[in-house]
Write a protein that holds these residues in place. Structure first.
Motif, PDB file in Angstrom:
ATOM      1  N   GLY A 170       3.930  13.429   0.121  1.00  0.00           N
ATOM      2  CA  GLY A 170       4.796  12.267   0.263  1.00  0.00           C
ATOM      3  C   GLY A 170       5.490  12.194   1.599  1.00  0.00           C
ATOM      4  N   MET A 171       5.722  13.321   2.250  1.00  0.00           N
ATOM      5  CA  MET A 171       6.396  13.316   3.544  1.00  0.00           C
ATOM      6  C   MET A 171       5.378  13.408   4.677  1.00  0.00           C
ATOM      7  SD  MET A 171       9.431  13.471   2.194  1.00  0.00           S
ATOM      8  CE  MET A 171      10.223  14.055   0.705  1.00  0.00           C
ATOM      9  N   GLY A 208       0.828  -1.201   0.000  1.00  0.00           N
ATOM     10  CA  GLY A 208       0.000   0.000   0.000  1.00  0.00           C
ATOM     11  C   GLY A 208       0.861   1.248   0.000  1.00  0.00           C
ATOM     12  N   ALA A 209       1.905   1.233   0.858  1.00  0.00           N
ATOM     13  CA  ALA A 209       2.778   2.407   0.944  1.00  0.00           C
ATOM     14  C   ALA A 209       3.483   2.646  -0.386  1.00  0.00           C
ATOM     15  CB  ALA A 209       3.792   2.212   2.062  1.00  0.00           C
ATOM     16  N   THR A 210       3.972   1.561  -0.992  1.00  0.00           N
ATOM     17  CA  THR A 210       4.641   1.700  -2.277  1.00  0.00           C
ATOM     18  C   THR A 210       3.684   2.268  -3.317  1.00  0.00           C
ATOM     19  OG1 THR A 210       5.835  -0.288  -1.661  1.00  0.00           O
ATOM     20  CG2 THR A 210       6.089   0.473  -3.923  1.00  0.00           C
ATOM     21  N   LYS A 211       2.467   1.764  -3.285  1.00  0.00           N
ATOM     22  CA  LYS A 211       1.455   2.224  -4.235  1.00  0.00           C
ATOM     23  C   LYS A 211       1.181   3.708  -4.041  1.00  0.00           C
ATOM     24  CE  LYS A 211      -2.477   1.523  -6.811  1.00  0.00           C
ATOM     25  NZ  LYS A 211      -2.923   2.868  -7.051  1.00  0.00           N
ATOM     26  N   MET A 212       1.104   4.124  -2.771  1.00  0.00           N
ATOM     27  CA  MET A 212       0.809   5.520  -2.507  1.00  0.00           C
ATOM     28  C   MET A 212       1.897   6.404  -3.100  1.00  0.00           C
ATOM     29  SD  MET A 212       0.488   7.484   1.101  1.00  0.00           S
ATOM     30  CE  MET A 212       2.191   7.138   1.449  1.00  0.00           C
ATOM     31  N   ILE A 269      -2.771   5.163   3.830  1.00  0.00           N
ATOM     32  CA  ILE A 269      -2.237   4.538   2.623  1.00  0.00           C
ATOM     33  C   ILE A 269      -3.329   3.662   2.034  1.00  0.00           C
ATOM     34  CG2 ILE A 269       0.171   4.577   3.348  1.00  0.00           C
ATOM     35  CD1 ILE A 269      -0.073   1.764   4.265  1.00  0.00           C
ATOM     36  N   PRO A 270      -3.285   3.461   0.737  1.00  0.00           N
ATOM     37  CA  PRO A 270      -4.346   2.657   0.119  1.00  0.00           C
ATOM     38  C   PRO A 270      -4.273   1.210   0.579  1.00  0.00           C
ATOM     39  CG  PRO A 270      -2.647   3.183  -1.479  1.00  0.00           C
ATOM     40  CD  PRO A 270      -2.325   3.959  -0.252  1.00  0.00           C
ATOM     41  N   PHE A 271      -5.417   0.544   0.638  1.00  0.00           N
ATOM     42  CA  PHE A 271      -5.481  -0.865   1.027  1.00  0.00           C
ATOM     43  C   PHE A 271      -5.565  -1.712  -0.235  1.00  0.00           C
ATOM     44  CE2 PHE A 271      -8.452  -4.385   2.468  1.00  0.00           C
ATOM     45  CZ  PHE A 271      -7.402  -5.206   2.818  1.00  0.00           C
ATOM     46  N   LEU A 272      -4.487  -2.423  -0.514  1.00  0.00           N
ATOM     47  CA  LEU A 272      -4.463  -3.266  -1.705  1.00  0.00           C
ATOM     48  C   LEU A 272      -4.567  -4.715  -1.270  1.00  0.00           C
ATOM     49  CD1 LEU A 272      -1.471  -1.716  -3.636  1.00  0.00           C
ATOM     50  CD2 LEU A 272      -3.898  -1.294  -3.975  1.00  0.00           C
ATOM     51  N   PHE A 273      -5.693  -5.357  -1.534  1.00  0.00           N
ATOM     52  CA  PHE A 273      -5.832  -6.774  -1.197  1.00  0.00           C
ATOM     53  C   PHE A 273      -4.979  -7.583  -2.163  1.00  0.00           C
ATOM     54  CE2 PHE A 273      -7.883 -10.923  -1.499  1.00  0.00           C
ATOM     55  CZ  PHE A 273      -7.855 -11.271  -0.161  1.00  0.00           C
ATOM     56  N   ILE A 291       3.949   9.972  -7.481  1.00  0.00           N
ATOM     57  CA  ILE A 291       4.858  10.249  -8.591  1.00  0.00           C
ATOM     58  C   ILE A 291       4.041  10.516  -9.848  1.00  0.00           C
ATOM     59  CG2 ILE A 291       6.658   9.288 -10.061  1.00  0.00           C
ATOM     60  CD1 ILE A 291       7.493   7.618  -7.617  1.00  0.00           C
ATOM     61  N   ALA A 292       3.052   9.659 -10.052  1.00  0.00           N
ATOM     62  CA  ALA A 292       2.215   9.823 -11.242  1.00  0.00           C
ATOM     63  C   ALA A 292       1.474  11.154 -11.192  1.00  0.00           C
ATOM     64  CB  ALA A 292       1.229   8.679 -11.342  1.00  0.00           C
ATOM     65  N   SER A 293       1.019  11.557  -9.989  1.00  0.00           N
ATOM     66  CA  SER A 293       0.247  12.792  -9.883  1.00  0.00           C
ATOM     67  C   SER A 293       1.121  14.017 -10.107  1.00  0.00           C
ATOM     68  CB  SER A 293      -0.439  12.884  -8.521  1.00  0.00           C
ATOM     69  OG  SER A 293       0.481  13.359  -7.563  1.00  0.00           O
TER      70      SER A 293
END
Ligand SMILES: Nc1ncnc2c1ncn2[C@@H]1O[C@H](COP(=O)(O)OP(=O)(O)OP(=O)(O)O)[C@@H](O)[C@H]1O
Ligand SMILES: [Mg+2]
Lengths: 232, 402
Positions: free
Chosen positions: B193-194, B43-47, B359-363, B52-54
């Motif tokens: 990000g921080m 989730g943290a990596t995804k965030m 952080i997003p929840f990625l199942f 970065i994309a944003s």
């Protein structure tokens, strides 16, 4: 005369190996016909329990031949021997060997369960067997909640609940007072005379042995004497 | 026969509640820990990668002072002036927006509410380089920028603190000594990000901030965003040589400014988080192993008792297979229960922790299956193998087991 129900020929049993080897049975010959009531006596360490275990197909002899209903037991595989125990034998251990934390009722039902009897049948049969050994009212007690004598009677109930062809009992009255012992002996006598169950029983007490019609004496791993009692 | 075995297995589980509970607990902890840690890490990596994309195209932050680090001093370095901004706009290729930023901490008052925030004096380019959208109202007009009018665009946090849920556009905020008209509201961005609150911001025309807040013509930093497809390395090199020239640095002198590529920073950050995730995963794998060893222990400790149990069952007529089925079912039921509870607990923990940590929840089905499978395998193997060994003994040997 038809073949005896049980026939031992030159049975030996050696425990351990090399220096520590100990020969508990040194060539036992014994034959027992269907419907007999046999008491096995002899000094402690003479090999009575060892012989009973072999008769009960719980152990394998070192040498010799064991025929049950004419069938050589050595030639049966593990499953066939288990089926023989299931269908034909009832065993009362010297040390009871009840399942821990399991009620008397469930302990007694277990052999029936392995025979595939339905729940209702198991229930009634187990209650009846417990009643026969004087334990009605104790069905829900676990071994830890029962006295030694009561545990012994549960073990007897478990062995007779299936109406086995042969009942093998290793000192079934060892932990009982003389009144209870006589009650149990009368029960065994009835099972023998009324239902034709063959009974082989180890005992140290001559009083108990007299319920049997034949007494086999073991000394030092050999059959020392084999005689009919006056009851016969 | 299987039905009987099932009955017996369930009976044994109920009869030995503590042993069953400990077995299940071992599996629950192992499974739960692995799934939670890996899921949160992902989730943290995804965030970070979302951030970065944003950022869209590359964003460069140019600040006066030497490269940051211990023993370096940025106080003496000359600040940027508006002429530097114009030179960058004209001479560096491939730029989308160049926004000067003058920052100043302020206390804001509106009615009875007050709030401490930071004002950024800047130009309309800031909306492009900062990737800001207007939720209500408008950007600055040329006239407002040129004249340094007292107008501002506020972030969502400032809106909430000063105006609650109301529409702030048209209201007035007291900034230090002067009143400032709110002409726009920014679309909320959330946490940066921080972990900082990006919406806690007030934007004003550059002139306004310089005149009324800082009182100098200095510019604190410059945000430069590159057009899509621009080579960031080349743009940075061009920017550097331009600034060195304008600041008249000798050939061998160090830069007295520095250019940060935020995308690169974010990428480094996501790399770091990836490493952290791997680390957490390793820790979690150890806990899975420890859980497994716990199960192993319980199973092995109970082997003596269970071997006797097997001896009894065999003696009174059970077939080897019947005993094995019973033990297998016991092990499977316990392991599966533990695994399922572990998966469920991990799900709940991930849900709670990810919202707590924003952080997003990625199942992640793969990690759920792996953790479940591994612990179930341990449970089954260590429940079944000793039983198998015992069931192959003569009943009397099993009964004599010590
Ligand atoms: N598992 C074993 N390993 C080694 N020796 C054994 C084992 N079981 C029995 N023995 C030995 O075999 C001999 C016969 O034992 P067994 O249990 O048959 O005696 P018993 O006649 O039943 O005695 P008791 O009347 O005391 O029950 C004993 O000397 C005993 O030490
Ligand atoms: Mg004995």
């Amino acid at each position: 005369m038809s073949a005896p129900l049980i026939e031992l020929r030159g049975i030996t049993k050696t425990y351990g190996q090399g220096q520590a080897a100990f020969q508990a049975l040194r060539g036992v010959d014994l034959s027992i016909a269907a419907g007999e009531f046999v008491a096995v006596m002899g000094p402690s360490g003479s090999g009575k329990s060892t012989a009973m275990n072999l008769l009960g197909c719980l152990d394998t002899p070192t040498s010799g031949e064991y025929r049950f209903q004419g069938i050589n037991v050595e030639q049966l595989d593990r499953n066939q021997r288990a089926l023989l125990r299931r269908q034909c034998l009832g065993f009362v251990f010297q040390g009871f060997n009840l399942l821990a934390r399991t009620s008397a009722q469930e302990n007694v039902e277990l052999p029936l369960l392995y025979r595939g009897e339905p729940g209702a049948v198991r229930h009634t049969a187990a209650r009846a067997a417990l009643a026969k050994v004087g334990l009605d009212g104790w069905e829900t007690h676990t071994p830890a909640e029962l006295s030694g004598g009561q545990q012994q009677r549960v073990a007897i109930a478990r062995a007779i609940v299936t109406n086995p062809l042969v009942l093998l009992a290793d000192e079934p009255t060892g932990n009982l007072d003389s009144k209870r012992s006589h009650e149990i002996m009368e029960l065994l006598g009835r099972l023998n005379s009324e239902q034709g169950i063959t009974i082989i029983m180890v005992t140290h007490e001559p009083d108990m042995a007299h319920y049997a019609r034949r007494i086999v004496h073991f000394v030092d791993g050999l059959v020392d004497s084999d005689s009919a009692t006056e009851a016969a | 026969m299987i039905l009987n075995a099932l009955l017996l297995a369930l009976r044994e589980i109920r009869r030995n509640l503590l042993r069953s509970f400990l077995t299940v607990l071992g599996i629950v902890i192992g499974v739960g820990a692995v799934i939670t840690m890996v899921t949160l890490g992902n989730g943290a990596t995804k965030m970070v990668s979302d951030q970065i994309a944003s950022l869209g195209s590359n964003l460069l932050m140019v600040m006066p002072g030497q490269r940051l680090g211990p023993g370096r001093d940025s106080a003496g370095a000359p600040k940027f002036k508006i002429a530097d901004i114009e030179a960058i706009q004209q001479q560096v290729n491939g730029l989308k927006a160049v926004a000067p930023v003058v920052g100043s901490p302020v206390t804001l008052v509106a009615g009875t509410q007050n709030w401490s925030s930071t004002v950024s004096g800047t130009t309309n380019d800031y909306f492009i380089s900062g990737n800001w959208k207007i939720a209500a109202g408008r950007q600055f007009t040329d006239d407002e920028e040129r004249a340094g009018k007292a107008v501002c665009v506020i972030g969502n946090t400032v809106r909430k603190e000063l105006f609650g849920a109301g529409n702030p556009v048209g209201s007035s905020i007291r900034v230090k000594t002067f009143d400032c008209e709110v002409i726009g509201l920014l679309v909320a961005k959330g946490q940066g990000g921080m972990g900082q609150d990006q919406d806690d911001t007030v934007l004003m025309p550059l002139r306004t901030a310089q005149r009324r807040l800082t009182g100098t013509l200095d510019i604190g930093s410059v945000m430069v965003s590159l057009k899509d497809g621009t080579d960031a390395t080349a743009a940075i090199a061009q920017l550097r040589s331009l600034l060195r020239e304008r600041r008249k640095l000798a050939e061998n002198a160090d830069d007295n400014f520095n250019v940060m590529d935020t995308k690169q920073i974010a990428e480094t950050l996501s790399g770091t988080i990836g490493t952290m995730t791997a680390l957490l995963g390793a820790v979690a794998a150890v806990s899975l192993l420890v859980g497994g060893i716990g199960i192993m222990n319980i199973m092995l400790v109970s082997v003596t008792e269970r071997t006797r149990e097997i001896g009894i069952r065999l003696a009174i007529g059970a077939l080897e297979n019947e005993v094995l089925w019973q033990f297998l079912i016991e092990a499977v039921v316990l392991s599966a229960c533990g695994g399922l509870v572990g998966v469920a607990l991990a799900f709940a923990a991930c849900l709670g922790l990810s919202s707590l940590m924003h952080i997003p929840f990625l199942f992640n089905p793969a990690i759920n299956l792996t953790a479940f499978g591994f612990s179930a395998a341990i449970g089954v193997i260590f429940g079944y193998v000793p039983a198998r060994r015992a069931a192959q003994l003569d009943p009397i040997e099993a009964l004599r087991h010590e």
